[in-house]
Design a protein around this motif. Structure first.
Motif, PDB file in Angstrom:
ATOM      1  N   UNK A  48       0.967  -1.257  -0.074  1.00 16.97           N
ATOM      2  CA  UNK A  48       0.045  -0.108   0.094  1.00 16.97           C
ATOM      3  C   UNK A  48       0.897   1.232   0.065  1.00 16.97           C
ATOM      4  N   UNK A  49       2.145   1.424   0.674  1.00 17.47           N
ATOM      5  CA  UNK A  49       2.900   2.254   0.553  1.00 17.47           C
ATOM      6  C   UNK A  49       3.605   2.668  -0.912  1.00 17.47           C
ATOM      7  N   UNK A  50       3.703   1.571  -1.470  1.00 15.54           N
ATOM      8  CA  UNK A  50       4.492   1.523  -2.752  1.00 15.54           C
ATOM      9  C   UNK A  50       3.328   2.348  -3.730  1.00 15.54           C
ATOM     10  N   UNK A  56       8.782  15.322   2.570  1.00 17.20           N
ATOM     11  CA  UNK A  56      10.177  14.687   2.923  1.00 17.20           C
ATOM     12  C   UNK A  56      10.767  13.919   1.736  1.00 17.20           C
ATOM     13  N   UNK A  57       9.747  13.350   1.111  1.00 16.81           N
ATOM     14  CA  UNK A  57      10.226  12.456  -0.257  1.00 16.81           C
ATOM     15  C   UNK A  57      11.269  13.383  -0.946  1.00 16.81           C
ATOM     16  N   UNK A  58      10.497  14.546  -1.350  1.00 17.84           N
ATOM     17  CA  UNK A  58      11.293  15.676  -2.102  1.00 17.84           C
ATOM     18  C   UNK A  58      12.739  15.978  -1.369  1.00 17.84           C
ATOM     19  N   UNK A  59      12.729  16.382   0.043  1.00 21.26           N
ATOM     20  CA  UNK A  59      13.765  16.681   0.864  1.00 21.26           C
ATOM     21  C   UNK A  59      14.939  15.430   0.631  1.00 21.26           C
ATOM     22  N   UNK A  60      14.560  14.329   0.511  1.00 21.26           N
ATOM     23  CA  UNK A  60      15.371  13.099   0.501  1.00 21.26           C
ATOM     24  C   UNK A  60      16.115  13.167  -0.795  1.00 21.26           C
ATOM     25  N   UNK A  77       0.475   9.605  -4.721  1.00 20.33           N
ATOM     26  CA  UNK A  77       0.576  10.899  -4.386  1.00 20.33           C
ATOM     27  C   UNK A  77       1.967  11.438  -4.653  1.00 20.33           C
ATOM     28  N   UNK A  78       2.922  10.794  -4.292  1.00 20.42           N
ATOM     29  CA  UNK A  78       4.369  11.628  -4.275  1.00 20.42           C
ATOM     30  C   UNK A  78       4.518  11.853  -5.807  1.00 20.42           C
ATOM     31  N   UNK A  79       4.412  10.822  -6.519  1.00 22.32           N
ATOM     32  CA  UNK A  79       4.925  10.917  -8.036  1.00 22.32           C
ATOM     33  C   UNK A  79       3.637  11.589  -8.687  1.00 22.32           C
ATOM     34  N   UNK A  80       2.579  11.644  -8.337  1.00 19.85           N
ATOM     35  CA  UNK A  80       1.529  12.768  -8.945  1.00 19.85           C
ATOM     36  C   UNK A  80       1.759  14.218  -8.840  1.00 19.85           C
ATOM     37  N   UNK A 126      14.115   3.865   3.716  1.00 22.86           N
ATOM     38  CA  UNK A 126      13.096   2.794   4.190  1.00 22.86           C
ATOM     39  C   UNK A 126      11.745   3.134   4.147  1.00 22.86           C
ATOM     40  N   UNK A 127      10.886   2.450   3.562  1.00 22.53           N
ATOM     41  CA  UNK A 127       9.468   3.055   3.890  1.00 22.53           C
ATOM     42  C   UNK A 127       8.903   4.297   3.300  1.00 22.53           C
ATOM     43  N   UNK A 128       7.665   4.453   3.319  1.00 18.36           N
ATOM     44  CA  UNK A 128       6.979   5.569   2.832  1.00 18.36           C
ATOM     45  C   UNK A 128       7.392   6.795   3.631  1.00 18.36           C
ATOM     46  N   UNK A 129       7.632   8.061   2.709  1.00 23.09           N
ATOM     47  CA  UNK A 129       8.053   9.280   3.156  1.00 23.09           C
ATOM     48  C   UNK A 129       6.892  10.067   2.461  1.00 23.09           C
TER      49      UNK A 129
END
Length: 193
Positions: free
Chosen positions: A75-77, A167-171, A83-86, A160-163
């Motif tokens: 579900x997090x993938x 935070x995803x962009x920050x990574x 969400x993130x890639x959208x 590791x895991x959903x951000x």
């Protein structure tokens, strides 16, 4: 009065509006999983699954290599894709600065590791200690000397895991700016978050 057939003029007048509605629906359409059960982005790296070649190719293009590990039904993938890639800003930043290789945590495709060892995706995941999905591995800007390092020392960082999107962009910024050389991701978030 019987219903009249649409005239050519009505059809032509309707067509651009229908095309606009169809394109808006397509833009908002939820990505569907492929035959392997994973969601795929059209801009993901299409690779011969030779990690050294992928890293060298990314570097030649001024980009960094990231591996996204996924699993069918995760579900997090799914959330990462929907969400993130959208988010157009996130996707643009990643596409401009990274080559993303998608691998399946339990997959059977053969991958050639940096040390030239050929393994299934599943065995490669075990070699690198990948236990959660999604997990992003980020590698150095060049392949020089990478094969001599222990597997987990080859990456500069991992997520590791959903951000959540911010935070995803920050990574990805943390890796692109090589901030891992100056401190932890947590420190980076505190000053750049």
């Amino acid at each position: 009065m019987s219903p009249s057939k649409p005239t050519r003029r009505k059809v032509l007048a309707w067509a651009p509006g229908a095309a606009l509605v169809a394109s808006l629906r397509a833009a908002r359409a939820e990505p569907a999983p492929g035959d392997d059960g994973l969601y795929h982005e059209p801009w993901f790296l299409q690779s011969f699954l030779d990690l050294r070649e992928d890293l060298d190719s990314a570097a030649a293009g001024g980009k960094r290599l990231a591996i996204m590990w996924e699993l069918r039904g995760c579900p997090y993938c799914r959330e990462t894709h929907l969400v993130n890639f959208a988010d157009a800003d996130i996707t643009k930043y990643i596409r401009d600065n990274f080559e993303v290789l998608q691998l399946n945590l339990i997959g059977s495709r053969k991958v050639t590791d940096f040390d030239r060892q050929e393994l299934s995706e599943k065995d490669l995941a075990q070699k690198y200690g990948i236990r959660f999905t999604p997990t992003f591995q980020f590698f150095p800007p060049s392949s020089g000397g990478i094969e001599a390092k222990e597997p987990m020392a080859r990456e500069v960082t991992r997520a590791p895991g959903y951000l959540k999107p911010q935070h995803f962009l920050a990574m990805f910024r943390f890796v692109r700016e090589q901030a891992y050389e100056r401190g932890s991701f947590r420190d980076f978030l505190a000053t750049n978050g």
